[in-house]
Motif scaffolding. Structure first.
Motif, PDB file in Angstrom:
ATOM      1  N   PRO A  69      -3.555  -3.221   8.716  1.00 50.45           N
ATOM      2  CA  PRO A  69      -4.277  -3.838   7.602  1.00 50.45           C
ATOM      3  C   PRO A  69      -5.275  -2.877   6.968  1.00 50.45           C
ATOM      4  O   PRO A  69      -5.723  -1.915   7.584  1.00 50.45           O
ATOM      5  CB  PRO A  69      -4.997  -5.012   8.256  1.00 50.45           C
ATOM      6  CG  PRO A  69      -5.156  -4.601   9.685  1.00 50.45           C
ATOM      7  CD  PRO A  69      -3.952  -3.755  10.009  1.00 50.45           C
ATOM      8  N   ALA A  70      -5.584  -3.168   5.741  1.00 48.68           N
ATOM      9  CA  ALA A  70      -6.623  -2.433   5.012  1.00 48.68           C
ATOM     10  C   ALA A  70      -7.672  -3.434   4.560  1.00 48.68           C
ATOM     11  O   ALA A  70      -7.359  -4.595   4.296  1.00 48.68           O
ATOM     12  CB  ALA A  70      -6.029  -1.706   3.812  1.00 48.68           C
TER      13      ALA A  70
ATOM     14  N   ARG B 137      -8.743   1.942   5.296  1.00 49.47           N
ATOM     15  CA  ARG B 137      -7.908   1.654   6.462  1.00 49.47           C
ATOM     16  C   ARG B 137      -8.215   2.638   7.587  1.00 49.47           C
ATOM     17  O   ARG B 137      -8.810   3.693   7.381  1.00 49.47           O
ATOM     18  CB  ARG B 137      -6.419   1.709   6.108  1.00 49.47           C
ATOM     19  CG  ARG B 137      -5.916   3.109   5.844  1.00 49.47           C
ATOM     20  CD  ARG B 137      -4.454   3.106   5.489  1.00 49.47           C
ATOM     21  NE  ARG B 137      -3.954   4.470   5.314  1.00 49.47           N
ATOM     22  CZ  ARG B 137      -2.741   4.766   4.920  1.00 49.47           C
ATOM     23  NH1 ARG B 137      -1.883   3.810   4.647  1.00 49.47           N
ATOM     24  NH2 ARG B 137      -2.371   6.029   4.796  1.00 49.47           N
ATOM     25  N   ASP B 138      -7.754   2.294   8.775  1.00 53.66           N
ATOM     26  CA  ASP B 138      -7.893   3.141   9.953  1.00 53.66           C
ATOM     27  C   ASP B 138      -6.797   4.199   9.908  1.00 53.66           C
ATOM     28  O   ASP B 138      -5.612   3.868   9.832  1.00 53.66           O
ATOM     29  CB  ASP B 138      -7.750   2.275  11.202  1.00 53.66           C
ATOM     30  CG  ASP B 138      -7.943   3.021  12.507  1.00 53.66           C
ATOM     31  OD1 ASP B 138      -7.950   4.270  12.500  1.00 53.66           O
ATOM     32  OD2 ASP B 138      -8.075   2.348  13.536  1.00 53.66           O
ATOM     33  N   SER B 139      -7.158   5.472   9.986  1.00 58.27           N
ATOM     34  CA  SER B 139      -6.168   6.541   9.893  1.00 58.27           C
ATOM     35  C   SER B 139      -5.187   6.528  11.061  1.00 58.27           C
ATOM     36  O   SER B 139      -4.072   7.029  10.940  1.00 58.27           O
ATOM     37  CB  SER B 139      -6.854   7.909   9.806  1.00 58.27           C
ATOM     38  OG  SER B 139      -7.549   8.191  11.001  1.00 58.27           O
TER      39      SER B 139
ATOM     40  N   PRO C  95      -9.851   0.338  -1.312  1.00 54.98           N
ATOM     41  CA  PRO C  95      -9.189  -0.004  -0.059  1.00 54.98           C
ATOM     42  C   PRO C  95      -9.570   0.996   1.037  1.00 54.98           C
ATOM     43  O   PRO C  95      -9.692   2.190   0.776  1.00 54.98           O
ATOM     44  CB  PRO C  95      -7.701   0.102  -0.365  1.00 54.98           C
ATOM     45  CG  PRO C  95      -7.578   0.487  -1.790  1.00 54.98           C
ATOM     46  CD  PRO C  95      -8.928   0.855  -2.294  1.00 54.98           C
TER      47      PRO C  95
ATOM     48  N   ILE D 176     -11.457   7.082   8.892  1.00 54.46           N
ATOM     49  CA  ILE D 176     -10.965   6.074   7.965  1.00 54.46           C
ATOM     50  C   ILE D 176     -10.357   6.818   6.789  1.00 54.46           C
ATOM     51  O   ILE D 176     -10.636   7.989   6.571  1.00 54.46           O
ATOM     52  CB  ILE D 176     -12.073   5.106   7.480  1.00 54.46           C
ATOM     53  CG1 ILE D 176     -13.172   5.863   6.746  1.00 54.46           C
ATOM     54  CG2 ILE D 176     -12.620   4.299   8.646  1.00 54.46           C
ATOM     55  CD1 ILE D 176     -14.118   4.956   5.978  1.00 54.46           C
TER      56      ILE D 176
ATOM     57  N   SER E 149       0.809  -1.214   0.000  1.00 56.88           N
ATOM     58  CA  SER E 149       0.000   0.000   0.000  1.00 56.88           C
ATOM     59  C   SER E 149       0.845   1.268   0.000  1.00 56.88           C
ATOM     60  O   SER E 149       0.311   2.362   0.060  1.00 56.88           O
ATOM     61  CB  SER E 149      -0.966   0.001   1.186  1.00 56.88           C
ATOM     62  OG  SER E 149      -0.240  -0.016   2.383  1.00 56.88           O
TER      63      SER E 149
ATOM     64  N   ASP F 190      -3.786   3.905  12.237  1.00 57.20           N
ATOM     65  CA  ASP F 190      -2.848   2.797  12.033  1.00 57.20           C
ATOM     66  C   ASP F 190      -2.537   2.655  10.541  1.00 57.20           C
ATOM     67  O   ASP F 190      -2.911   1.671   9.907  1.00 57.20           O
ATOM     68  CB  ASP F 190      -3.458   1.509  12.580  1.00 57.20           C
ATOM     69  CG  ASP F 190      -2.476   0.353  12.603  1.00 57.20           C
ATOM     70  OD1 ASP F 190      -1.263   0.573  12.384  1.00 57.20           O
ATOM     71  OD2 ASP F 190      -2.917  -0.782  12.839  1.00 57.20           O
ATOM     72  N   PRO F 191      -1.840   3.645   9.965  1.00 58.61           N
ATOM     73  CA  PRO F 191      -1.614   3.627   8.518  1.00 58.61           C
ATOM     74  C   PRO F 191      -0.773   2.447   8.030  1.00 58.61           C
ATOM     75  O   PRO F 191      -0.838   2.096   6.854  1.00 58.61           O
ATOM     76  CB  PRO F 191      -0.912   4.950   8.241  1.00 58.61           C
ATOM     77  CG  PRO F 191      -0.339   5.375   9.530  1.00 58.61           C
ATOM     78  CD  PRO F 191      -1.246   4.815  10.599  1.00 58.61           C
ATOM     79  N   ASN F 192      -0.030   1.811   8.915  1.00 60.54           N
ATOM     80  CA  ASN F 192       0.753   0.641   8.518  1.00 60.54           C
ATOM     81  C   ASN F 192       0.037  -0.665   8.823  1.00 60.54           C
ATOM     82  O   ASN F 192       0.574  -1.736   8.580  1.00 60.54           O
ATOM     83  CB  ASN F 192       2.123   0.665   9.205  1.00 60.54           C
ATOM     84  CG  ASN F 192       2.943   1.848   8.752  1.00 60.54           C
ATOM     85  OD1 ASN F 192       3.003   2.148   7.567  1.00 60.54           O
ATOM     86  ND2 ASN F 192       3.557   2.542   9.684  1.00 60.54           N
TER      87      ASN F 192
ATOM     88  N   TRP G 178      -3.644   7.722  -0.177  1.00 61.01           N
ATOM     89  CA  TRP G 178      -4.781   7.647   0.721  1.00 61.01           C
ATOM     90  C   TRP G 178      -5.346   9.036   0.960  1.00 61.01           C
ATOM     91  O   TRP G 178      -4.621  10.020   0.926  1.00 61.01           O
ATOM     92  CB  TRP G 178      -4.360   7.034   2.055  1.00 61.01           C
ATOM     93  CG  TRP G 178      -3.910   5.614   1.919  1.00 61.01           C
ATOM     94  CD1 TRP G 178      -2.640   5.181   1.704  1.00 61.01           C
ATOM     95  CD2 TRP G 178      -4.726   4.449   1.972  1.00 61.01           C
ATOM     96  NE1 TRP G 178      -2.613   3.818   1.634  1.00 61.01           N
ATOM     97  CE2 TRP G 178      -3.878   3.339   1.790  1.00 61.01           C
ATOM     98  CE3 TRP G 178      -6.087   4.238   2.160  1.00 61.01           C
ATOM     99  CZ2 TRP G 178      -4.359   2.029   1.804  1.00 61.01           C
ATOM    100  CZ3 TRP G 178      -6.566   2.936   2.162  1.00 61.01           C
ATOM    101  CH2 TRP G 178      -5.706   1.849   1.991  1.00 61.01           C
TER     102      TRP G 178
END
Length: 69
Positions: A44-45, A36-38, A34, A23, A5, A40-42, A10
């Motif tokens: 899971p998505a 993802r949680d902002s 895709p 998000i 990713s 925790d950018p690293n 994003w």
């Protein structure tokens, strides 16, 4: 979503309040959105089909989901 990713751009909603409870989604991938949680950018998505994402957004706009918090 098992994809590198780092090459994805994003973005957060313009309605984001800056409190970190957001998000992020990425545009530009064929038939996949895709998400993802902002915070925790690293991490899971999740990957949704464009049809599933449109249905979710329509449901949010229609008030089909209760507000939490």
């Amino acid at each position: 979503m098992k994809r590198d990713s780092s090459a994805i751009t994003w973005r957060r909603s313009t309605y984001s309040n800056g409190q970190g409870n957001c998000i992020e989604i990425a545009d530009g991938l064929a038939s996949t959105i895709p998400v993802r949680d902002s915070k925790d950018p690293n991490g899971p998505a999740l990957a949704f089909t464009t049809e599933a994402w449109r249905a979710f957004v329509s449901g949010v706009q229609a008030g089909d989901f209760p507000v939490v918090g």
